[in-house]
Design a protein around this motif. Structure first.
Motif, PDB file in Angstrom:
ATOM      1  N   SER A  44       0.829  -1.203   0.000  1.00  9.59           N
ATOM      2  CA  SER A  44       0.000   0.000   0.000  1.00  9.59           C
ATOM      3  C   SER A  44       0.866   1.257   0.000  1.00  9.59           C
ATOM      4  CB  SER A  44      -0.923  -0.006   1.218  1.00  9.59           C
ATOM      5  OG  SER A  44      -1.602   1.229   1.337  1.00  9.59           O
ATOM      6  N   ARG A  45       1.871   1.274   0.857  1.00  7.15           N
ATOM      7  CA  ARG A  45       2.762   2.445   0.911  1.00  7.15           C
ATOM      8  C   ARG A  45       3.471   2.661  -0.420  1.00  7.15           C
ATOM      9  NH1 ARG A  45       3.477   4.149   6.267  1.00  7.15           N
ATOM     10  NH2 ARG A  45       3.004   2.589   7.865  1.00  7.15           N
ATOM     11  N   GLY A  46       3.923   1.577  -1.020  1.00  3.46           N
ATOM     12  CA  GLY A  46       4.615   1.692  -2.299  1.00  3.46           C
ATOM     13  C   GLY A  46       3.710   2.218  -3.396  1.00  3.46           C
ATOM     14  N   LEU A  47       2.482   1.715  -3.431  1.00  2.00           N
ATOM     15  CA  LEU A  47       1.525   2.203  -4.419  1.00  2.00           C
ATOM     16  C   LEU A  47       1.229   3.682  -4.216  1.00  2.00           C
ATOM     17  CD1 LEU A  47      -0.939  -0.822  -4.414  1.00  2.00           C
ATOM     18  CD2 LEU A  47       0.437  -0.081  -6.363  1.00  2.00           C
ATOM     19  N   TRP A  48       1.060   4.089  -2.960  1.00  2.00           N
ATOM     20  CA  TRP A  48       0.771   5.493  -2.679  1.00  2.00           C
ATOM     21  C   TRP A  48       1.909   6.391  -3.152  1.00  2.00           C
ATOM     22  CZ3 TRP A  48      -3.533   7.978  -1.123  1.00  2.00           C
ATOM     23  CH2 TRP A  48      -3.396   9.321  -0.757  1.00  2.00           C
ATOM     24  N   GLU A  49       3.122   5.949  -2.950  1.00  2.58           N
ATOM     25  CA  GLU A  49       4.284   6.770  -3.287  1.00  2.58           C
ATOM     26  C   GLU A  49       4.451   6.991  -4.786  1.00  2.58           C
ATOM     27  OE1 GLU A  49       7.483   4.783  -1.335  1.00  2.58           O
ATOM     28  OE2 GLU A  49       6.852   5.455   0.685  1.00  2.58           O
ATOM     29  N   THR A  50       3.779   6.187  -5.628  1.00  2.00           N
ATOM     30  CA  THR A  50       3.856   6.407  -7.078  1.00  2.00           C
ATOM     31  C   THR A  50       3.169   7.702  -7.487  1.00  2.00           C
ATOM     32  OG1 THR A  50       1.784   5.256  -7.613  1.00  2.00           O
ATOM     33  CG2 THR A  50       3.809   3.905  -7.457  1.00  2.00           C
ATOM     34  N   GLN A  51       2.257   8.208  -6.650  1.00  2.00           N
ATOM     35  CA  GLN A  51       1.449   9.402  -6.928  1.00  2.00           C
ATOM     36  C   GLN A  51       0.530   9.216  -8.141  1.00  2.00           C
ATOM     37  OE1 GLN A  51       4.140  12.800  -7.027  1.00  2.00           O
ATOM     38  NE2 GLN A  51       4.267  12.805  -4.805  1.00  2.00           N
ATOM     39  N   ASP A  52       0.316   7.966  -8.529  1.00  2.00           N
ATOM     40  CA  ASP A  52      -0.636   7.636  -9.587  1.00  2.00           C
ATOM     41  C   ASP A  52      -2.022   7.485  -8.947  1.00  2.00           C
ATOM     42  OD1 ASP A  52      -1.183   6.370 -12.429  1.00  2.00           O
ATOM     43  OD2 ASP A  52      -2.054   4.989 -10.958  1.00  2.00           O
ATOM     44  N   THR A  53      -3.039   8.048  -9.557  1.00  2.00           N
ATOM     45  CA  THR A  53      -4.359   8.070  -8.936  1.00  2.00           C
ATOM     46  C   THR A  53      -4.951   6.676  -8.747  1.00  2.00           C
ATOM     47  OG1 THR A  53      -4.835  10.305  -9.711  1.00  2.00           O
ATOM     48  CG2 THR A  53      -6.727   8.927  -9.174  1.00  2.00           C
ATOM     49  N   ALA A  54      -4.928   5.850  -9.788  1.00  2.00           N
ATOM     50  CA  ALA A  54      -5.469   4.498  -9.647  1.00  2.00           C
ATOM     51  C   ALA A  54      -4.693   3.708  -8.604  1.00  2.00           C
ATOM     52  CB  ALA A  54      -5.442   3.779 -10.994  1.00  2.00           C
ATOM     53  N   ALA A  55      -3.371   3.851  -8.605  1.00  2.00           N
ATOM     54  CA  ALA A  55      -2.548   3.158  -7.605  1.00  2.00           C
ATOM     55  C   ALA A  55      -2.866   3.657  -6.206  1.00  2.00           C
ATOM     56  CB  ALA A  55      -1.066   3.365  -7.920  1.00  2.00           C
ATOM     57  N   GLY A  56      -3.112   4.961  -6.067  1.00  2.00           N
ATOM     58  CA  GLY A  56      -3.460   5.518  -4.767  1.00  2.00           C
ATOM     59  C   GLY A  56      -4.785   4.975  -4.252  1.00  2.00           C
ATOM     60  N   LEU A  57      -5.761   4.832  -5.151  1.00  2.00           N
ATOM     61  CA  LEU A  57      -7.052   4.269  -4.747  1.00  2.00           C
ATOM     62  C   LEU A  57      -6.885   2.819  -4.296  1.00  2.00           C
ATOM     63  CD1 LEU A  57      -9.319   5.711  -7.583  1.00  2.00           C
ATOM     64  CD2 LEU A  57      -9.318   6.409  -5.182  1.00  2.00           C
ATOM     65  N   LEU A  58      -6.100   2.056  -5.037  1.00  2.00           N
ATOM     66  CA  LEU A  58      -5.843   0.667  -4.644  1.00  2.00           C
ATOM     67  C   LEU A  58      -5.119   0.619  -3.299  1.00  2.00           C
ATOM     68  CD1 LEU A  58      -5.946  -2.339  -5.323  1.00  2.00           C
ATOM     69  CD2 LEU A  58      -3.801  -2.054  -6.602  1.00  2.00           C
ATOM     70  N   ALA A  59      -4.165   1.519  -3.110  1.00  2.00           N
ATOM     71  CA  ALA A  59      -3.424   1.569  -1.847  1.00  2.00           C
ATOM     72  C   ALA A  59      -4.365   1.736  -0.658  1.00  2.00           C
ATOM     73  CB  ALA A  59      -2.417   2.719  -1.885  1.00  2.00           C
ATOM     74  N   LEU A  60      -5.386   2.563  -0.821  1.00  2.00           N
ATOM     75  CA  LEU A  60      -6.316   2.832   0.274  1.00  2.00           C
ATOM     76  C   LEU A  60      -7.212   1.639   0.572  1.00  2.00           C
ATOM     77  CD1 LEU A  60      -7.252   6.476  -0.759  1.00  2.00           C
ATOM     78  CD2 LEU A  60      -5.707   5.777   1.089  1.00  2.00           C
ATOM     79  N   LEU A  61      -7.393   0.759  -0.405  1.00  2.00           N
ATOM     80  CA  LEU A  61      -8.229  -0.428  -0.213  1.00  2.00           C
ATOM     81  C   LEU A  61      -7.483  -1.571   0.468  1.00  2.00           C
ATOM     82  CD1 LEU A  61     -10.129  -0.554  -3.640  1.00  2.00           C
ATOM     83  CD2 LEU A  61     -11.049   0.177  -1.434  1.00  2.00           C
ATOM     84  N   ILE A  62      -6.148  -1.587   0.387  1.00  2.00           N
ATOM     85  CA  ILE A  62      -5.394  -2.719   0.938  1.00  2.00           C
ATOM     86  C   ILE A  62      -4.551  -2.336   2.151  1.00  2.00           C
ATOM     87  CG2 ILE A  62      -5.329  -3.846  -1.332  1.00  2.00           C
ATOM     88  CD1 ILE A  62      -2.333  -3.073  -1.500  1.00  2.00           C
ATOM     89  N   CYS A  63      -4.692  -1.112   2.639  1.00  2.00           N
ATOM     90  CA  CYS A  63      -3.888  -0.678   3.780  1.00  2.00           C
ATOM     91  C   CYS A  63      -4.529  -1.080   5.101  1.00  2.00           C
ATOM     92  CB  CYS A  63      -3.698   0.837   3.748  1.00  2.00           C
ATOM     93  SG  CYS A  63      -5.199   1.766   4.176  1.00  2.00           S
ATOM     94  N   ARG A  64      -3.784  -0.885   6.196  1.00  2.00           N
ATOM     95  CA  ARG A  64      -4.314  -1.014   7.550  1.00  2.00           C
ATOM     96  C   ARG A  64      -4.448   0.391   8.119  1.00  2.00           C
ATOM     97  NH1 ARG A  64      -0.358  -4.931   7.987  1.00  2.00           N
ATOM     98  NH2 ARG A  64       0.886  -3.605   9.366  1.00  2.00           N
ATOM     99  N   PRO A  65      -5.659   0.914   8.261  1.00  2.00           N
ATOM    100  CA  PRO A  65      -5.825   2.302   8.706  1.00  2.00           C
ATOM    101  C   PRO A  65      -5.110   2.611  10.016  1.00  2.00           C
ATOM    102  CG  PRO A  65      -7.893   1.477   7.851  1.00  2.00           C
ATOM    103  CD  PRO A  65      -6.957   0.307   7.891  1.00  2.00           C
ATOM    104  N   GLY A  66      -5.077   1.670  10.935  1.00  2.00           N
ATOM    105  CA  GLY A  66      -4.449   1.920  12.214  1.00  2.00           C
ATOM    106  C   GLY A  66      -2.940   1.935  12.190  1.00  2.00           C
ATOM    107  N   ALA A  67      -2.356   1.598  11.032  1.00  2.00           N
ATOM    108  CA  ALA A  67      -0.892   1.521  10.943  1.00  2.00           C
ATOM    109  C   ALA A  67      -0.243   2.862  10.627  1.00  2.00           C
ATOM    110  CB  ALA A  67      -0.488   0.491   9.882  1.00  2.00           C
TER     111      ALA A  67
END
Length: 214
Positions: A44-67
């Motif tokens: 999730s962190r790696g996807l977010w760091e790409t700054q790509d919108t679709a990757a960012g949306l996917l990152a938010l679906l597979i992350c742990r919010p409490g982390a």
């Protein structure tokens, strides 16, 4: 990233770009991919760091919010410029974070309108779900003083908060409707047939009617 690129549909991108979202991936297919991947915080962190919108949306679906740490969430909301990414970040991650209340208090006065709107979204969530301890009259004071001339995104979020106060809290309903009538924010907003207007007096009245009819 290659798999996301393979899901790109130019027709979907054309529709999304009208709303400020620069991606062309069907959200149902994106959710199916997330379901297959399951929770993977580092991915999730790696996807977010790409700054790509679709990757960012996917990152938010597979992350742990409490982390996420408090400052990490603050940085992420400042990076989340596309509306869909911002919406998912606030609703799927920040609202479930142990730092949500601290950020709710810090963000509404931020000079960045996107950050301020996130703060108001968190307040609206508390108005609806955990209102104990909130100064609802004080929130109405702020909305009455600031919403009319607020930038677009915090104005939308403040209006949502105004409506939610009026819908959920009968003792403040008349004042919430009165504020909406005086400010006239979204009074002439184009609303498709069958949809409820975002104009607070209409929105409040309609939702209360539905509750009584249920």
């Amino acid at each position: 990233m290659a798999e996301l690129a393979g899901l790109e549909d130019p027709r979907i991108r054309a529709v999304n770009e009208k709303h400020g979202d620069d991606h062309g991936v069907n959200l149902g297919r994106l959710r199916a991919l997330a379901k297959r991947l399951k929770t993977q915080q580092e991915l999730s962190r790696g996807l977010w760091e790409t700054q790509d919108t679709a990757a960012g949306l996917l990152a938010l679906l597979i992350c742990r919010p409490g982390a996420f740490e408090r400052d990490e969430l603050d940085a992420m909301v400042r990076e989340a410029r596309p509306p869909k990414v911002h919406d998912w970040l606030v609703n799927y991650v920040v609202k479930k974070s142990p730092h949500a209340e601290e950020l709710r208090l810090a963000w509404p006065a931020d000079p960045d309108p996107v950050v301020a709107s996130a703060g108001w979204a968190l307040t609206t969530e508390r108005v609806a779900r955990k209102p104990d301890g909130l100064d609802l009259a004080g929130l109405l004071d702020i909305i009455e003083a600031e919403m009319k001339n607020a930038p677009a995104r915090p104005q939308w979020a403040m209006n949502h908060c105004l409506a939610r106060i009026g819908i959920a809290h009968e003792e403040h309903r008349a004042r919430a409707i009165g504020i909406g009538e005086r400010l006239e924010v979204f009074k002439d907003y184009p609303t498709p047939p069958g949809c409820t207007s975002p104009y607070a007096p209409v929105w409040i009245t309609e939702m209360v009617r539905r509750q009584h009819d249920a």
